[in-house]
Design an enzyme around this catalytic site. Structure first.
Site, PDB file in Angstrom:
ATOM      1  CG  HIS A  33      -4.422  25.122  14.474  1.00  0.00           C
ATOM      2  ND1 HIS A  33      -5.600  25.719  14.857  1.00  0.00           N
ATOM      3  CD2 HIS A  33      -4.021  24.385  15.542  1.00  0.00           C
ATOM      4  CE1 HIS A  33      -5.912  25.353  16.089  1.00  0.00           C
ATOM      5  NE2 HIS A  33      -4.971  24.548  16.534  1.00  0.00           N
ATOM      6  CB  SER A  65      -6.260  25.232  19.804  1.00  0.00           C
ATOM      7  OG  SER A  65      -6.899  24.314  18.954  1.00  0.00           O
ATOM      8  CG  ASP A  72      -6.700  27.201  12.219  1.00  0.00           C
ATOM      9  OD1 ASP A  72      -6.644  25.975  12.016  1.00  0.00           O
ATOM     10  OD2 ASP A  72      -6.588  27.715  13.337  1.00  0.00           O
TER      11      ASP A  72
END
Length: 710
Positions: free
Chosen positions: A682, A563, A650
């Site tokens: 995600h 991320s 996501d």
């Protein structure tokens, strides 16, 4: 902005997909940038799906020879895990609540059993092989997930009287949940069904209502709703709406069940509103009016018959202080309970009937302290390992005699303690079983300090297996993890999958770079906005330190981040590609400038407090352009091997970012692979066996990069 149709391209599984290029030009602040792969953003475009499938086919072809190792690692993870197991029961009302896992089943089973008596505060010791008297299955995730490729719960709560269950289900991975209600007495499914909710729906204390939030088109939770059971969803009352796109909204009841708290927050500013739990349609009243740059959160208690709020805030207190105010007049006189102590970051406070609990950080580690309401003193609960992670959890009761804690370290498996308030003793309730003869003493953990370019000392945590010698005796394969954003701290916690690399001689390390929260609020401030480059250079300096001190070598070093940590990976790949043999980027935020320029995309506007606003500020635009990985792929260097993993659904970091990044890396001859989960979010795939297989895939690739794949 101008767009022409993509030119044609071709791909076969044996060769890298050749991504089509479009003639797109993006202009901001007088700067024009050609972006030939922005057409990937068309998620519904058949050509985009075809390209992603071609990438998956190529990645499968390139890694097919690792199938045996992947299977071995998966079996190692599976073989170390007690597949049929139970969690430690948590008392709530008249029941003990716990979870079951069953061998061969992907998802957990939520259960409860009745208390033996009202004075029963010792959780029963449950055995997977023995029936639990009076057990009731509340929800079986395996049943709920039947016929679905993805399944996740975003809400799960039993009403205070124990008769109703609400649960929110996501079957796409986009974190939009449908809330349903079940009668636990009759087993009947109630007609109440609320689609499109955010996570965290909750019952009112009387069980008559459900409080939930919904999101706007940019995936920002912006509205709090009140649903009365048995009434149409179309009639639900709007309790609160936040029009400012910089703020998220959430709601929940105080531990005392006295108030509903509606919380509004950005990265740097927060505000809370209270509603009497007995009159949920009443007008909310503000705790403290929002002030730009001031964050706070409150916790309700009753002391000497008076409703009070303990408020943790940073108004003139960088690392926060704790004050006490009257709940009837929160903006009135403040009594300081814990003063601001620079470098000791106060994290949170939880209040119970007779005492409170304070979380804080000191010396780069989390701490837990008991708060005495009478004199405001804090008694720290001590642990004897040099590195560890600890936090509270599973404490729904208002007046318990014990406090439930979760604890672990790099070498100590996840542990559940009850801290006895009267005796000040830790009562061991359960330690995560690790099968196959795991011995914590076979492994070692330590912290070293790397010197950054500006002289700041950066902590680096390490764990290794002793049988391969002491870390630093000779260069060895090393797996360096980093994050460094949102004041999020990477704790030294235990991992079963990690054992598969430690047992092959790999050292695992975490670089606690600026932008995280490990060393206090200033640590975060020094790694965000126009200081963001410190995050990247800190990681590079940690890598150099580990190489210079003989822990590893450039040919044996693999970096990983996910991320915002994926942004870190993309940035260091451009800054110092010569230091790494490989880079593993999970759902990586590598096209940061494009995303933060577009306020219509999920999360963009609220992210301006973290990264800056390049849309309206030319200096921020230039600064972000200077480090955004996609913008800065270099033709003059040899990149390490790169594996980027993403998910089609996501909603936080869109698949398009790593897809574009990999395409651009290929233009300069980089050996880059893209793996896109076509049904996931995600957090990746759902189901524990699927997640183990996913991690086995990544670890097999990593081990090959450091020449340990045999």
């Amino acid at each position: 902005m101008t767009i022409d149709s993509p030119t044609s391209g071709s791909a076969t599984p044996a060769t890298p997909p050749v991504a089509s290029r479009s003639h797109l030009v993006r202009t901001h602040h007088g700067d024009s940038v050609e972006d030939p792969y922005e057409w990937f953003r068309g998620k519904e475009d058949a050509a985009v799906i075809e390209h992603l499938e071609a990438e998956n086919a190529y990645t499968q072809e390139r890694t097919a020879h690792l199938e045996g190792l992947r299977t071995t690692i998966f079996e190692e993870i599976k073989g170390r895990t007690l597949e049929t197991d139970l969690s430690v029961p948590t008392r709530h009302g008249a029941w003990w609540y716990y979870g079951r896992t069953l061998e061969g089943k992907q998802y957990g089973i939520h259960c409860r059993a009745p208390l033996a008596s009202e004075d029963d505060w010792t959780p029963p010791e449950l055995s997977p092989d023995a029936a639990v008297p009076g057990e009731q299955v509340l929800l079986d995730g395996n049943v709920e997930a039947e016929g679905q490729e993805f399944f996740a719960l975003g809400s799960f709560e039993v009403s205070l009287d124990g008769t109703l269950l609400l649960y929110g289900v996501d079957v796409a991975g986009d974190e939009r949940y449908t809330v349903r209600v079940r009668n636990l007495v009759t087993g009947e499914q109630l007609p109440d069904e609320i689609p499109g909710t955010f996570a965290g729906a909750t019952f009112s204390p009387d069980g008559r209502f459900i409080v939930y939030t919904t999101v706007d088109d940019a995936w920002r939770p912006d509205t709090v709703w009140l649903h009365e059971l048995g009434t149409p969803v179309a009639d639900d009352a709007k309790l609160f709406h936040e029009p400012d796109e910089r703020y998220w909204v959430g709601a929940g009841f105080t531990h005392s069940d006295r108030f509903l708290v509606i919380g509004i927050g950005s990265s740097i500013t927060s505000e809370e509103w209270l509603v009497d739990a007995g009159d949920l349609r009443a007008e909310p009243r503000v705790v403290w009016p929002r002030t730009e740059g001031v964050e706070y959160d409150s916790s309700h208690a009753v002391i000497d018959g008076e409703d009070v709020l303990f408020i943790l805030h940073n108004d003139g207190a960088l690392d926060f202080e704790l004050v006490r105010v009257a709940a009837s007049d929160p903006s009135g006189a403040r009594q300081t309970v814990i003063p601001h102590r620079p470098g000791e970051r106060l994290l949170g406070v939880s209040t119970f009937r007779d005492w409170g609990v304070v979380g804080y950080r000191r010396g780069g580690l989390p701490r837990i302290g008991m708060l005495d309401y009478a004199d405001g003193s804090v008694s720290e609960i001590e642990f004897d390992e040099p590195l560890y992670a600890v936090g509270t959890g599973g404490n729904p009761e208002w007046a318990p005699p014990v406090l439930r804690l979760g604890y672990g370290s790099f070498v100590t498996p996840g542990t559940v303690y009850d801290y006895d308030i009267a005796t000040h003793k830790l009562l061991l309730r359960k330690r995560q079983p690790v099968l196959g003869g795991y011995e914590p003493s076979d492994y070692a953990q330590a912290r070293v300090w790397a010197t950054a370019h500006d002289g700041v000392q950066i902590p680096v945590s390490l764990v290794w297996k002793r049988s391969f010698g002491e870390a630093g005796d000779a260069p060895r394969a090393l797996h360096l993890y980093g994050y460094g954003s949102y004041e999020h701290s990477i704790e030294p916690g235990f991992s079963v999958p990690r054992l598969s690399e430690l047992d092959r001689g790999v050292i695992f390390a975490v670089a606690h770079v600026r932008g995280g929260g490990e060393m206090g609020r200033q640590w975060y401030e020094d790694g965000k906005m126009l200081s963001k480059r410190n995050t990247f250079t800190d990681f590079v300096d940690c890598a150099r330190h580990l190489i210079d001190q003989g822990f590893t070598s450039a040919s044996q070093l693999v970096a990983e981040g996910g991320s915002a940590g994926g942004l870190l990976m993309g940035a260091v790949a451009n800054l110092a590609p010569e230091l790494f043999a490989g880079i593993l980027a999970d759902v990586p935020f590598v096209d940061a400038l494009t995303t933060i320029l577009d306020p219509s995309l999920p999360l963009t506007v609220i992210e301006w407090d973290e990264w800056g606003d390049p849309l309206h500020n030319a200096d921020v635009y230039a600064y972000m352009k200077s480090y955004s990985p996609y913008e800065n792929v270099r033709a003059d260097v040899a990149y390490p091997r790169i594996l980027a993993v993403t998910s089609l659904n996501d909603t936080r970091v869109l698949y398009v970012e790593p897809a574009k990044w990999v395409a651009r890396l290929r233009e300069v001859g980089a050996d880059a692979l893209l793996k896109c989960e076509m049904v996931a979010g995600h957090g990746g795939v759902s189901g524990r066996y699927n997640s183990w297989k996913e991690r086995a895939f990544e670890l097999a690739w990593l081990l090959e990069v450091v020449a340990l794949a045999d």
